[in-house]
Design an enzyme around this catalytic site. Structure first.
Site, short mmCIF file in Angstrom:
data_model
loop_
_atom_site.label_atom_id
_atom_site.label_comp_id
_atom_site.label_asym_id
_atom_site.label_seq_id
_atom_site.Cartn_x
_atom_site.Cartn_y
_atom_site.Cartn_z
N VAL A 289 21.70 -7.92 -5.52
CA VAL A 289 20.53 -7.80 -6.41
C VAL A 289 19.52 -8.89 -6.10
CG1 VAL A 289 19.77 -7.95 -8.82
CG2 VAL A 289 21.79 -6.62 -8.25
N ILE A 292 17.61 -8.00 -2.84
CA ILE A 292 16.66 -6.88 -2.89
C ILE A 292 15.39 -7.32 -3.62
CG2 ILE A 292 16.24 -4.53 -3.74
CD1 ILE A 292 19.37 -4.26 -3.83
N GLU A 294 13.26 -6.17 -5.73
CA GLU A 294 13.08 -4.96 -6.55
C GLU A 294 11.61 -4.64 -6.82
OE1 GLU A 294 17.19 -6.44 -7.52
OE2 GLU A 294 15.24 -7.36 -7.30
N ASP A 336 -18.59 10.94 15.21
CA ASP A 336 -19.52 12.04 15.44
C ASP A 336 -20.93 11.47 15.39
OD1 ASP A 336 -20.15 14.78 15.73
OD2 ASP A 336 -20.57 14.94 13.60
N ASP A 628 -18.17 15.32 10.10
CA ASP A 628 -18.57 16.05 8.89
C ASP A 628 -18.48 17.56 9.04
OD1 ASP A 628 -20.62 16.36 10.69
OD2 ASP A 628 -22.23 15.78 9.31
N ASP A 632 -14.96 19.20 13.43
CA ASP A 632 -14.29 17.89 13.44
C ASP A 632 -12.90 17.92 12.80
OD1 ASP A 632 -16.55 16.57 14.56
OD2 ASP A 632 -17.49 16.53 12.59
N ASN A 730 13.15 -11.58 -10.26
CA ASN A 730 12.61 -10.68 -9.23
C ASN A 730 11.52 -9.75 -9.76
OD1 ASN A 730 14.44 -11.86 -7.55
ND2 ASN A 730 15.59 -10.01 -7.06
N ASP A 734 8.46 -13.04 -10.66
CA ASP A 734 7.98 -12.78 -9.28
C ASP A 734 6.90 -11.70 -9.27
OD1 ASP A 734 9.61 -14.53 -8.07
OD2 ASP A 734 10.79 -13.09 -6.95
#
Length: 890
Positions: A289, A292, A294, A336, A628, A632, A730, A734
């Protein structure tokens, strides 16, 4: 009948190569058209004249795609383990993260790929057709090969057809071929390899009849038309993974391997040293955990979504989230010409009259502009006769306000009205001069004449090809006086004509006659007045945007259906360098070998555009394609970033693209690239921040689990953090600052750097070193504090570790941002996020919630110890960074 196109007409040769009689014979039809019975039989054989719809992506599938990231798989695995161990709070928290991430991604990406549906809408119109020898109106989807269609000014062509009768017929084919000027149609037979844009005896589905009228034999319908072929190309274009998706996939893969390996090591180490399996499984889960990040999937999604919102303010609408970051990696823009680099509005830029060359400022259909001689402002009064002829010998109309006007008719004629307006001629003033008759333009005569009543006298005004019109003149108007037009003067006029044409300008000559009695004499012995030369001019701001691209290491390539000389002239004016190649030349060269030297592709068709994109991608380029038109669309879908125009762009182009420019301005794509680079920088910032913090957590848990029983056997196997504390760090302490990092301002010199290499991972070597060194410092300092406080009890020691990690992460924020030379107070959202994170941390310690989080109150001395640890972390990071830079310089 479910199929749209069951069979295709088999021609021995292409219809543009055959005579009219051969086309009638092949299609078993006549000038009177088909009978209703024949048409019905053919409808069963060839299918409806409509485009086959590609099955759209179901919303549920879009939702499921949000779970395709390895980072999300790790979260799902953690969720499963939490349920297995009956850790309900952990399971609920992880479930919320997964759902938020999926919903955010789904909301942003819920735009089904409707490219073919848009093409289909374009084709849904009525057609005038001869059935049973009579003219009738039918739904265009009921047209079949062999039908005779009747075409008039303003009509949209309902199917591909071979012309057999024309009266001054001109078509607007820009959306299909990229040709900016109306195409004057002819009946003559053409060569087999004639490019699509030059097949003047054909008309094509979805193009517009701008002037004149005609009749044509339908040769292809539905998916067999040129527009249908484009629809097929769009369907065949693979859905590509963006560089960000590839990088996140790799990052997720590495994290997954790291999580499994580290968790297995800690579990096995514990078992081998005699610890209980349940205790070590809990430690392994805690470590997994901790490993990871999260919050990372959600933070990346939120960061990209915020980037999308910022881009909308800069006139760039992103349709797919990961495309935002891809812009930062773009190193080639294939653009273009018509409507992207230029206005797609013909503009008179030069005039030759009164033995002087005038330059005219302003571009497009706005009436703002001035007349200049030798870089000095000039009075346009001596040009009044010339400008009046241009405005009156004219069938075009301009509608709408000055800054957003639409042309009804020929854009060339619209340019003549605008040049007259720049000299203060008003529509009201011109409308007083009544037109009483005309001699229409034909491709053979190459002239047009209108007759007007002025002061009870009939006067004719003529415009046309200068080399033709001059042969019908015997006098010239110079400074308000009429002089004899001798051979020397004619030669001088034609030299100016050639000079203008050499600059890729379209030149028209103007004359008048006020001394004739019969209409047929109006074009004899005329008085020559001057030349007006025009072009679809480049947008004024594009030159600076291209220079900015070049400084940023981005190559700009022009791709157009226009003539090669026009393309070269525009490219030279804008600063686009490289060799110019036509579509026919493109067929003969080894494109992969020569692509690096080519800067201009002219007279190209949709297949060519795809070849160009593929050749660039084989060279490892990240390609943005702007466009356009219908033509294209396949290339827009094939490119790493397809960029369409919001105002002039067709629905087809918009649906095939990843990004839409809402102001049709090339400069907006450069702004979007800058935004993309900034977003990638910010993604790197919060990946650095989150992973270094998580590595610190791993170090604490791993080292504490392994070393504490050895160094402090009296405490046994203990964890420095609980699972809920890890999740809290986390996600909350965080997650908030990481999200606020996505709002960080960009580095000032961001567009002076080279593009981010497409193969460069989010975790570059430099970033990986920073994460590992910082993570180790965080882990070791926190572990020492844990051991120091163990004698005060496990809960106190865990509270110290819990709070230390939160404070250390704030220090990491400053260290991460300092690499980008950004001021401490430059991001107010980040300051707010830090204050909220600290406040929420205090809530877990000093309120009744402490019982849920397993914490106790900390005193001032405890906070002093944590702050000393934070200062040590800061100093160690700065010393490491200084020594690393010194070694690199050596």
């Amino acid at each position: 009948m479910t199929e749209n196109s069951k069979q295709q007409i088999k021609f021995d040769k292409s219809p543009h190569v055959l005579t009219e009689e051969e086309v009638f014979k092949t299609l078993k039809t006549s000038e009177k058209g088909l009978t209703s019975h024949e048409a019905e039989q053919r409808l069963h054989r060839y299918g409806f004249n409509e485009l086959k719809a590609e099955e759209g992506i179901h919303p549920f599938k879009i939702f499921l795609q949000q779970f395709s990231s390895p980072l999300v798989w790790i979260l799902i695995a953690a969720l499963g383990i939490s349920f297995f161990l009956d850790e309900k709070i952990d399971a609920i928290v992880i479930s919320i993260i997964i759902i938020i991430n999926a919903v955010l991604g789904f909301v942003q990406e819920y735009r089904a790929e409707r490219a073919i549906e848009a093409l289909k809408r374009m084709a849904s119109l009525k057609a005038k057709v001869l059935r049973n020898g009579k003219e009738v109106k039918i739904d265009s989807k009921l047209l079949v090969p062999g039908d005779i269609i009747i075409l008039e000014s303003g009509d949209k062509v309902p199917a591909d057809a071979r012309l057999f009768e024309i009266h001054s017929l001109q078509t607007q084919e820009g959306p299909l071929t990229g040709e900016s000027l109306p195409v004057t149609k002819e009946l003559k037979i053409l060569a087999e390899k004639t490019p699509l844009a030059d097949r003047k005896n054909m008309v094509y589905s979805s193009t517009i009849i701008s002037v004149g009228r005609g009749k044509a034999i339908v040769t292809n319908t539905g998916m067999n038309t040129e527009v249908g072929k484009i629809a097929t190309l769009i369907q065949e274009a693979d859905n590509k993974l963006t560089p960000l998706q590839k990088k996140l996939r790799d990052l997720g893969k590495y994290l997954t391997i790291a999580v499994v390996v580290v968790a297995a090591i800690i579990f096995l180490t514990g078992i081998l040293t005699g610890k209980e399996a349940s205790v070590m499984l809990l430690a392994a889960i805690a470590l997994a955990v901790a490993a990871i990040p999260e919050g990372l999937p959600a933070v990346i999604t939120i960061s990209l979504a915020l980037g999308v919102q910022r881009m909308i303010k800069k006139n760039a609408l992103v349709r797919k989230l990961p495309s935002v970051e891809t812009l930062g990696s773009v190193n080639v823009i294939c653009t273009d010409k018509t409507g992207t680099l230029t206005h797609n509005e013909m503009t008179v830029t030069k005039i030759f009259a009164n033995d002087v060359i005038y330059d005219i400022t302003g571009s497009g259909y706005t009436s703002q502009g001035t007349f200049i001689i030798d870089k000095k402002l000039a009075n346009p009064e001596p040009l009044h006769q010339l400008l009046k002829i241009g405005a009156l010998c004219n069938d075009a109309k301009l509608e709408g306000k000055d800054n957003k006007r639409e042309v009804i008719g020929d854009p060339t004629e619209a340019a003549l009205i605008v040049s007259a307006e720049k000299a203060s001629f008003t529509k009201k003033e011109l409308d007083k001069i009544t037109r009483i008759d005309e001699i229409p333009f034909t491709s053979e005569r190459k002239m047009m004449t209108t007759l007007h009543k002025i002061d009870n006298k009939t006067v004719s005004f003529t415009k046309g090809a200068p080399d033709i019109i001059i042969n019908f003149c015997n006098r010239a108007l110079i400074d308000g006086k009429v002089y004899r037009l001798d051979r020397h003067k004619k030669k001088e006029i034609l030299q100016h004509n050639e000079s203008f044409a050499g600059d890729a300008l379209r030149v028209l000559g103007f004359a008048y006659n006020d001394n004739f009695s019969k209409k047929e004499d109006a074009e004899k012995e005329m008085i020559f007045v001057g030349l007006q030369a025009m072009i679809d001019p480049p947008r004024e701001e594009v030159k600076d945007a291209i220079k900015k691209c070049q400084n940023a290491g981005i190559r700009v390539i022009m791709i157009t259906g226009d003539q090669i000389n026009t393309a070269k002239a525009i490219a030279e004016e804008l600063g686009i360098s490289g060799k110019a190649v036509s579509g026919q030349e493109l067929e003969k060269i080894n494109l992969e070998k020569e692509i690096s030297d080519i800067g201009i592709f002219a007279r190209v068709n949709p297949e060519h555009k795809l070849r160009i994109i593929k050749a660039l991608k084989k060279k490892g380029k990240i390609v943005a394609m702007t466009g356009d038109g219908v033509n294209d669309a396949p290339a827009l879908k094939k490119a790493d970033i397809g960029v369409s125009m919001g105002i002039t762009g067709t629905d087809v182009a918009k649906e095939a693209s990843d990004m839409i420019l809402t102001d049709d301005n090339f400069t907006s794509i450069v702004n979007a690239i800058e935004e993309g680079r900034g977003i990638f920088d910010n993604i790197r910032k919060f990946v650095n921040y989150l992973l270094s913090s998580n590595l610190g957590e791993i170090m604490v848990i791993f080292l504490a689990s392994v070393l504490t029983p050895l160094l402090f056997p009296q405490y046994g196997a203990i964890l420095p953090l609980t699972v809920i504390q890890i999740l809290w760090i986390n996600l909350v302490t965080d997650g908030l600052p990481a999200t606020a990092l996505s709002l960080d301002p960009h580095e000032n010199r961001i567009m002076e750097r080279k593009p981010i290499p497409s193969r460069e991972n989010i975790l570059s070597k430099e970033l990986a070193f920073d994460i590992i060194s910082s993570g180790c410092y965080i882990g070791i300092i926190t572990l020492i504090l844990f051991w120091l406080y163990l004698q005060s009890g496990l809960v106190k020691a865990q509270t110290i570790v819990f709070t230390t990690l939160v404070v250390f992460e704030i220090v990491r924020l400053h260290l991460v941002r300092s690499h980008y030379k950004i001021g401490i107070f430059s991001n107010r959202w980040l300051i707010a996020a830090v204050l909220i994170s600290l406040s929420m941390q205090l809530i877990t310690i000093y309120t009744p919630l402490s019982s849920i989080f397993g914490t106790i109150k900390l005193g001032l001395i405890d906070w002093g110890v944590i702050i000393l640890g934070a200062i040590l972390l800061f100093v160690l990071n700065k010393i490491t960074h200084f020594l690393k830079n010194k070694l690199i310089k050596k």
